[in-house]
Design an enzyme around this catalytic site. Sequence first.
Site, PDB file in Angstrom:
ATOM      1  N   CYS A  97       0.813  -1.221   0.000  1.00  0.00           N
ATOM      2  CA  CYS A  97       0.000   0.000   0.000  1.00  0.00           C
ATOM      3  C   CYS A  97       0.845   1.269   0.000  1.00  0.00           C
ATOM      4  O   CYS A  97       0.292   2.374  -0.088  1.00  0.00           O
ATOM      5  CB  CYS A  97      -0.901   0.032   1.233  1.00  0.00           C
ATOM      6  SG  CYS A  97      -1.973  -1.382   1.467  1.00  0.00           S
ATOM      7  N   HIS A 114      -6.116   1.568   5.141  1.00  0.00           N
ATOM      8  CA  HIS A 114      -6.688   0.742   4.075  1.00  0.00           C
ATOM      9  C   HIS A 114      -7.369  -0.459   4.713  1.00  0.00           C
ATOM     10  O   HIS A 114      -6.745  -1.186   5.494  1.00  0.00           O
ATOM     11  CB  HIS A 114      -5.595   0.277   3.113  1.00  0.00           C
ATOM     12  CG  HIS A 114      -6.071  -0.705   2.090  1.00  0.00           C
ATOM     13  ND1 HIS A 114      -7.242  -0.534   1.382  1.00  0.00           N
ATOM     14  CD2 HIS A 114      -5.540  -1.887   1.650  1.00  0.00           C
ATOM     15  CE1 HIS A 114      -7.406  -1.549   0.548  1.00  0.00           C
ATOM     16  NE2 HIS A 114      -6.388  -2.386   0.697  1.00  0.00           N
ATOM     17  N   HIS A 116     -10.282  -3.899   4.203  1.00  0.00           N
ATOM     18  CA  HIS A 116     -11.002  -4.809   3.320  1.00  0.00           C
ATOM     19  C   HIS A 116     -12.417  -5.025   3.859  1.00  0.00           C
ATOM     20  O   HIS A 116     -12.950  -6.133   3.779  1.00  0.00           O
ATOM     21  CB  HIS A 116     -10.259  -6.135   3.205  1.00  0.00           C
ATOM     22  CG  HIS A 116      -9.015  -6.069   2.388  1.00  0.00           C
ATOM     23  ND1 HIS A 116      -8.267  -7.178   2.072  1.00  0.00           N
ATOM     24  CD2 HIS A 116      -8.380  -5.032   1.793  1.00  0.00           C
ATOM     25  CE1 HIS A 116      -7.217  -6.826   1.333  1.00  0.00           C
ATOM     26  NE2 HIS A 116      -7.266  -5.525   1.153  1.00  0.00           N
ATOM     27  N   GLU A 143     -27.606  10.947   9.932  1.00  0.00           N
ATOM     28  CA  GLU A 143     -26.882  11.706  10.955  1.00  0.00           C
ATOM     29  C   GLU A 143     -25.372  11.466  10.929  1.00  0.00           C
ATOM     30  O   GLU A 143     -24.580  12.396  11.117  1.00  0.00           O
ATOM     31  CB  GLU A 143     -27.445  11.359  12.340  1.00  0.00           C
ATOM     32  CG  GLU A 143     -26.829  12.129  13.483  1.00  0.00           C
ATOM     33  CD  GLU A 143     -27.227  13.602  13.514  1.00  0.00           C
ATOM     34  OE1 GLU A 143     -26.619  14.351  14.297  1.00  0.00           O
ATOM     35  OE2 GLU A 143     -28.146  14.011  12.760  1.00  0.00           O
ATOM     36  N   HIS A 199     -12.801  -4.815  -3.479  1.00  0.00           N
ATOM     37  CA  HIS A 199     -11.529  -4.840  -2.761  1.00  0.00           C
ATOM     38  C   HIS A 199     -11.659  -4.215  -1.365  1.00  0.00           C
ATOM     39  O   HIS A 199     -11.414  -4.880  -0.366  1.00  0.00           O
ATOM     40  CB  HIS A 199     -10.489  -4.092  -3.603  1.00  0.00           C
ATOM     41  CG  HIS A 199      -9.112  -4.065  -3.035  1.00  0.00           C
ATOM     42  ND1 HIS A 199      -7.975  -3.985  -3.828  1.00  0.00           N
ATOM     43  CD2 HIS A 199      -8.651  -4.073  -1.761  1.00  0.00           C
ATOM     44  CE1 HIS A 199      -6.893  -3.974  -3.069  1.00  0.00           C
ATOM     45  NE2 HIS A 199      -7.281  -4.015  -1.800  1.00  0.00           N
TER      46      HIS A 199
END
Length: 237
Positions: A97, A114, A116, A143, A199
């Site tokens: 990443c 990140h 999943h 809200e 993903h």
Amino acid sequence: MTDPENNDQLVKSSDPEHPANLIPELCKKFYTLGWVTGTGGGTSIRRGDHIFIAPSGVQKEMIKSEDIFVLSYPTPKYPPSARQYIRKPRELKPSACTPLFLAAFDRGAGCSIHTHSQWAVLVTLLVEREKGKNGCFEINNIEQIKGIPKGKGKGMLGYFDTLRIPIIENTAFEEDLTESLEQAMDEYPDTYAVLVRRHGIYVWGDTPAKAKTQCESLDYLFQLAVEMHKLGIPWIQ
């Protein structure tokens, strides 16, 4: 030149808010939420001219401070060999990443996450079915939208505002997402997140606390959106 394999002082601190301590704690929390199952996902924090990143391909709930990579910032995204690591744990792989996290840091973020998340994946599929591949996730009159910023220096979204999150197509390799992620950032300059179809999602914030709470708010909204869709309730009023 400093040996990146022996620069351990960069990840040793008694401060619980130090990135090398905070990243493992965040990853443990994210694991309990199902966000980083099976070694997936990642977290990175920028502090000054250092970037701290969780390793790739490891059980995220088991990460310790000594497992953290440290980069000098700024640093090139490509090629990977040009990235300026000032600490590299032995026998661990740098996060795939990394260039995507760097894209967020280049836009002023202090933390990038990140996940999943299954809810994130599901909304990308629902948007594709309803709007096609060029559609983005949109929702209003909920809200929890108040937990998401309008944009840099613009305050937070309000109840009647519409939250929009761009969606990019997945690729075979994580790093290959970088170009489309940056394009989505350019097309949606106020966004703090980008969904990746089938993903997961990338979320970033000015601080680790803001990135975490924004990620939590988004996941809440994605789960709610999936349940609303089951009941035939539209996301936009």
